[in-house]
Motif scaffolding. Structure first.
Motif, PDB file in Angstrom:
ATOM      1  N   ASP A 123       0.810  -1.232   0.000  1.00 38.68           N
ATOM      2  CA  ASP A 123       0.000   0.000   0.000  1.00 38.68           C
ATOM      3  C   ASP A 123       0.839   1.277   0.000  1.00 38.68           C
ATOM      4  O   ASP A 123       0.501   2.250  -0.681  1.00 38.68           O
ATOM      5  N   ILE A 124       1.945   1.285   0.737  1.00 38.35           N
ATOM      6  CA  ILE A 124       2.779   2.487   0.780  1.00 38.35           C
ATOM      7  C   ILE A 124       3.485   2.684  -0.555  1.00 38.35           C
ATOM      8  O   ILE A 124       3.616   3.807  -1.051  1.00 38.35           O
ATOM      9  N   ARG A 125       3.904   1.575  -1.165  1.00 40.75           N
ATOM     10  CA  ARG A 125       4.527   1.664  -2.491  1.00 40.75           C
ATOM     11  C   ARG A 125       3.530   2.209  -3.519  1.00 40.75           C
ATOM     12  O   ARG A 125       3.890   3.023  -4.378  1.00 40.75           O
ATOM     13  N   ALA A 126       2.284   1.776  -3.417  1.00 37.65           N
ATOM     14  CA  ALA A 126       1.248   2.280  -4.322  1.00 37.65           C
ATOM     15  C   ALA A 126       1.057   3.782  -4.148  1.00 37.65           C
ATOM     16  O   ALA A 126       0.939   4.538  -5.124  1.00 37.65           O
ATOM     17  N   ALA A 127       1.033   4.228  -2.894  1.00 39.36           N
ATOM     18  CA  ALA A 127       0.877   5.655  -2.620  1.00 39.36           C
ATOM     19  C   ALA A 127       2.067   6.446  -3.162  1.00 39.36           C
ATOM     20  O   ALA A 127       1.907   7.559  -3.693  1.00 39.36           O
ATOM     21  N   LEU A 128       3.267   5.893  -3.038  1.00 38.15           N
ATOM     22  CA  LEU A 128       4.474   6.549  -3.546  1.00 38.15           C
ATOM     23  C   LEU A 128       4.385   6.751  -5.059  1.00 38.15           C
ATOM     24  O   LEU A 128       4.683   7.830  -5.579  1.00 38.15           O
ATOM     25  N   ILE A 129       3.952   5.698  -5.772  1.00 33.83           N
ATOM     26  CA  ILE A 129       3.842   5.763  -7.227  1.00 33.83           C
ATOM     27  C   ILE A 129       2.835   6.824  -7.646  1.00 33.83           C
ATOM     28  O   ILE A 129       3.056   7.571  -8.607  1.00 33.83           O
TER      29      ILE A 129
ATOM     30  N   ILE B 129      12.082   7.129  -2.937  1.00 32.29           N
ATOM     31  CA  ILE B 129      12.764   7.169  -4.225  1.00 32.29           C
ATOM     32  C   ILE B 129      14.084   7.876  -3.985  1.00 32.29           C
ATOM     33  O   ILE B 129      14.109   8.983  -3.437  1.00 32.29           O
ATOM     34  N   VAL B 130      15.192   7.236  -4.375  1.00 31.15           N
ATOM     35  CA  VAL B 130      16.526   7.814  -4.177  1.00 31.15           C
ATOM     36  C   VAL B 130      17.201   7.953  -5.539  1.00 31.15           C
ATOM     37  O   VAL B 130      17.394   6.960  -6.240  1.00 31.15           O
ATOM     38  N   ASN B 131      17.494   9.172  -5.898  1.00 24.86           N
ATOM     39  CA  ASN B 131      18.107   9.465  -7.193  1.00 24.86           C
ATOM     40  C   ASN B 131      17.330   8.814  -8.345  1.00 24.86           C
ATOM     41  O   ASN B 131      17.902   8.191  -9.236  1.00 24.86           O
ATOM     42  N   GLY B 132      16.015   8.974  -8.276  1.00 21.67           N
ATOM     43  CA  GLY B 132      15.151   8.532  -9.367  1.00 21.67           C
ATOM     44  C   GLY B 132      14.735   7.082  -9.339  1.00 21.67           C
ATOM     45  O   GLY B 132      13.965   6.637 -10.196  1.00 21.67           O
TER      46      GLY B 132
END
Length: 271
Positions: A99-105, A131-134
């Motif tokens: 869920d957190i990855r989905a929110a990040l995207i 996200i670190v350096n893209g």
């Protein structure tokens, strides 16, 4: 029948289902089962006369590439559950994502190679993604972002961010349900507001650690607990007090753009 994509945000206290203009919320909880979720989704599809071309589910916890839920603290009945098997007869395309990855995207849809950013979601518990350096930070075994396990020392005792800042833990501390806590906060109950503000402050301290470590351009914060009265102000206080002065600016921390829909909408980008 209406051909649609369905996005689902499954959380520790509620499940949100979105399909076009149709939207529903249903309560969950520690004893919520996969069968109950499958029944809710089937009823949603039938009620709104939908033909799902794809179903995407944002789930808290650790998942593998095959869609199995390996570990979900807030919904333990889902450990070992596989959405692909559960919904194979309903839709030709099933996607599952943390869920957190989905929110990040969803929050950071336009990413360049120079971008370092992150998202912190505060609901039943606390999670984060970066996200670190893209590039999305996964970690060696895919566990990067377990911010709820971040340790803080409070009154000489080491505690986790989850137990200091997560909504479920705050409600238990007050002897209330999460809904009762939210209602009393809106009514201005002093003890509840003090507890919420303190939790926000501790989260801000933890966020300061992330900022000092990763030097992000921006951190977005969302989740139902973070929207409680006084929580956001506590975050800002805790963060600004502890972030390296040269890294602090008023645009560094922001609220997620899509509010409570961010994880469901992010999951749908996979379809």
């Amino acid at each position: 029948m209406n051909a649609v994509k369905i996005g689902i945000d499954l959380g520790g206290t509620k499940v949100l289902i979105i399909a076009g203009s149709n939207e529903e919320k249903h309560p969950t909880g520690l004893d919520f089962t996969p069968f109950q979720l499958e029944e809710i989704i089937s009823n949603f599809i039938e009620k709104h006369n939908l033909d799902p071309v794809g179903i995407a589910i944002a789930i808290p916890g650790l998942l593998n590439t095959g869609g199995d839920v390996l570990l979900c603290d807030v919904l333990p009945r889902f450990n070992g559950w596989n959405a692909n098997n559960a919904f194979a007869d309903i839709s030709p395309k099933i996607r599952v994502i943390n869920d957190i990855r989905a929110a990040l995207i969803q929050e950071f849809s336009d990413v360049d190679d120079s971008l370092t950013c992150g998202i912190v979601m505060v609901g039943t518990a606390v999670g984060a993604a970066f996200i670190v350096n893209g590039k999305i930070l996964n970690g060696d075994s895919g566990w990067a972002g377990e911010f709820g396990y971040f340790p803080l020392v409070v009154n000489g005792e080491t505690k986790r961010i989850d137990t200091l800042c997560g909504g479920d833990y705050l409600a238990k501390q007050l002897g209330l349900t999460p809904k009762e806590m939210a209602d009393l906060a809106v009514e201005g109950e002093e003890l509840v507001l003090k507890t919420i503000a303190k939790a926000g402050y501790f989260l801000g301290v933890g966020i300061a650690g992330l900022v000092n470590l990763f030097n992000p351009r921006r951190l977005a914060i969302g989740g139902g607990t973070a929207s409680l009265p006084g929580y956001w102000e506590g975050i800002i206080k805790g963060a600004s007090d502890n972030i390296i002065p040269e890294l602090w600016n008023e645009d560094l921390l922001c609220k997620v753009k899509d509010g409570s829909k961010v994880a469901a909408m992010g999951a749908m980008t996979l379809l």
